[in-house]
Design an enzyme around this catalytic site. Structure first.
Site, PDB file in Angstrom:
ATOM      1  N   ASP A  66       0.816  -1.213   0.000  1.00 31.45           N
ATOM      2  CA  ASP A  66       0.000   0.000   0.000  1.00 31.45           C
ATOM      3  C   ASP A  66       0.853   1.268   0.000  1.00 31.45           C
ATOM      4  OD1 ASP A  66      -2.092  -1.759   0.237  1.00 31.45           O
ATOM      5  OD2 ASP A  66      -2.980  -0.810   2.001  1.00 31.45           O
ATOM      6  N   ASP A  67       0.206   2.360  -0.442  1.00 34.53           N
ATOM      7  CA  ASP A  67       0.661   3.747  -0.244  1.00 34.53           C
ATOM      8  C   ASP A  67       1.749   4.208  -1.204  1.00 34.53           C
ATOM      9  OD1 ASP A  67      -1.089   3.509   1.844  1.00 34.53           O
ATOM     10  OD2 ASP A  67       0.373   3.856   3.434  1.00 34.53           O
ATOM     11  N   HIS A  74      -6.120   3.133  -4.321  1.00 31.83           N
ATOM     12  CA  HIS A  74      -6.022   3.423  -2.883  1.00 31.83           C
ATOM     13  C   HIS A  74      -6.326   4.891  -2.598  1.00 31.83           C
ATOM     14  CE1 HIS A  74      -5.066   2.077   1.088  1.00 31.83           C
ATOM     15  NE2 HIS A  74      -3.883   2.677   1.200  1.00 31.83           N
ATOM     16  N   HIS A  84      -5.364   9.701   0.261  1.00 24.89           N
ATOM     17  CA  HIS A  84      -5.148   8.837   1.428  1.00 24.89           C
ATOM     18  C   HIS A  84      -5.573   9.538   2.725  1.00 24.89           C
ATOM     19  CE1 HIS A  84      -3.143   5.958   4.167  1.00 24.89           C
ATOM     20  NE2 HIS A  84      -3.201   5.129   3.134  1.00 24.89           N
ATOM     21  N   HIS A 132       3.557  -2.448   3.136  1.00 21.73           N
ATOM     22  CA  HIS A 132       3.575  -1.084   2.606  1.00 21.73           C
ATOM     23  C   HIS A 132       4.891  -0.809   1.886  1.00 21.73           C
ATOM     24  CE1 HIS A 132       0.395  -0.813   5.637  1.00 21.73           C
ATOM     25  NE2 HIS A 132      -0.036   0.277   5.003  1.00 21.73           N
TER      26      HIS A 132
END
Length: 300
Positions: A116-117, A167, A171, A262
């Site tokens: 993620d991210d 995503h 965020h 991540h």
């Protein structure tokens, strides 16, 4: 995809090679026939120069026409295959649903690594190198504003065969109106497609928040909301240790499971250090690695 000039050059080259090959085969056939029967005379129709020229032109045009047809069909097939490779669609039974894992036929021992991210200039290249070395495909849930800042990394992720999920753009964790949720998802989706050709119906909400308007929008628009069954807690970058990060993943690893990692959003050096060890341990336990789209396509 190859550029148009290269395709034209390849097409012309293939025509030349085929014509040369056919000419060689024809001359070889005559040579073989004469070697078997030296007295054999190869009949030749009595044609004047113009007739011979017309006949040869018809034959060549016929060959070129056949080759062009084959070549165009090949291009269509390649385009279709490329479109499939870049479309991370969702089976009907998972559209508008939230999933943490899959229960698979015969309890197949497969697991999906997700990141993620990102993309992040510090971490993503290192993660990609590890995955390439281990011959593993993973799924990256990317943030729109980081994609905008690192377009080449985004293209590299896709070029190396990994799956992509949405995503959001910013965020953020706050509450979203339907229009704000649409902007977060669709602006990100548009940029991903413009940069890479990827169309994805996979969505993961920031921090796994399910009730702030993002998941509601995703469900209404037939996204599959992909959560996780094993949280490494690598997002606790200051407090987590590498051994604990690995233990967190292994403790909840299960067939059909999804592991949360991540590659962006902060210092992920511990994730990079832990990843090869985690992969080795999962392989020793008999796991094979799949992308989230592969996991959704497997029989239950």
């Amino acid at each position: 995809m190859a550029n148009p000039c290269q395709l034209v050059w390849q097409y012309r080259l293939s025509i030349s090679l085929i014509a040369a090959t056919l000419g060689f085969i024809a001359s070889l056939s005559v040579s073989v026939a004469r070697s078997v029967n030296p007295k054999l005379t190869i009949p030749s129709p009595k044609l004047n120069q113009q007739e011979r020229s017309n006949s040869q032109s018809l034959q060549i045009n016929g060959l070129i026409g056949d080759e062009k047809d084959i070549y165009e069909k090949m291009l269509v097939h390649l385009a279709e295959e490329e479109a499939k490779r870049l479309t991370f669609s969702v089976p009907v039974e998972f559209q508008g649903k939230t999933l943490h894992s899959r229960v698979l036929k015969d309890n197949a021992k497969v697991i999906a690594l997700t990141f993620d991210d990102g993309p992040s200039s510090q971490t993503t290249p290192q993660v990609l190198d590890i995955l390439k070395r281990e011959n593993i495909k993973a799924t990256f849930f990317v943030v729109g504003k980081t994609v905008k800042n690192h377009p080449q990394l985004m293209k590299q992720i896709v070029a190396e065969g990994h799956a992509i999920g949405n995503h959001t753009w910013n965020h953020h964790y706050h509450q979203y109106s339907p229009s704000a949720a649409a902007q977060e998802l669709e602006t990100t989706a548009t940029l991903i497609h413009q940069l890479t050709g990827v169309k994805t119906a996979l969505f993961r909400p920031p921090a796994g928040i399910l009730n702030n308007g993002l998941v509601s929008y995703a469900h209404q628009n037939k996204y599959a909301v992909i959560m996780w069954s094993a949280d490494t807690k690598d997002w606790q970058s200051r407090r987590i240790t590498v051994p604990k990060l690995i233990d967190n993943a292994l403790e909840d690893a299960q067939p059909g499971g999804i592991i949360l990692l991540h590659d962006g959003g902060g210092d992920r050096s511990k994730t990079v250090e832990a990843l090869p060890k985690l992969i080795t341990e999962l392989k020793q336990r008999g796991y094979q690695f799949v992308t989230v789209p592969d996991l959704l396509d497997m029989p239950d």
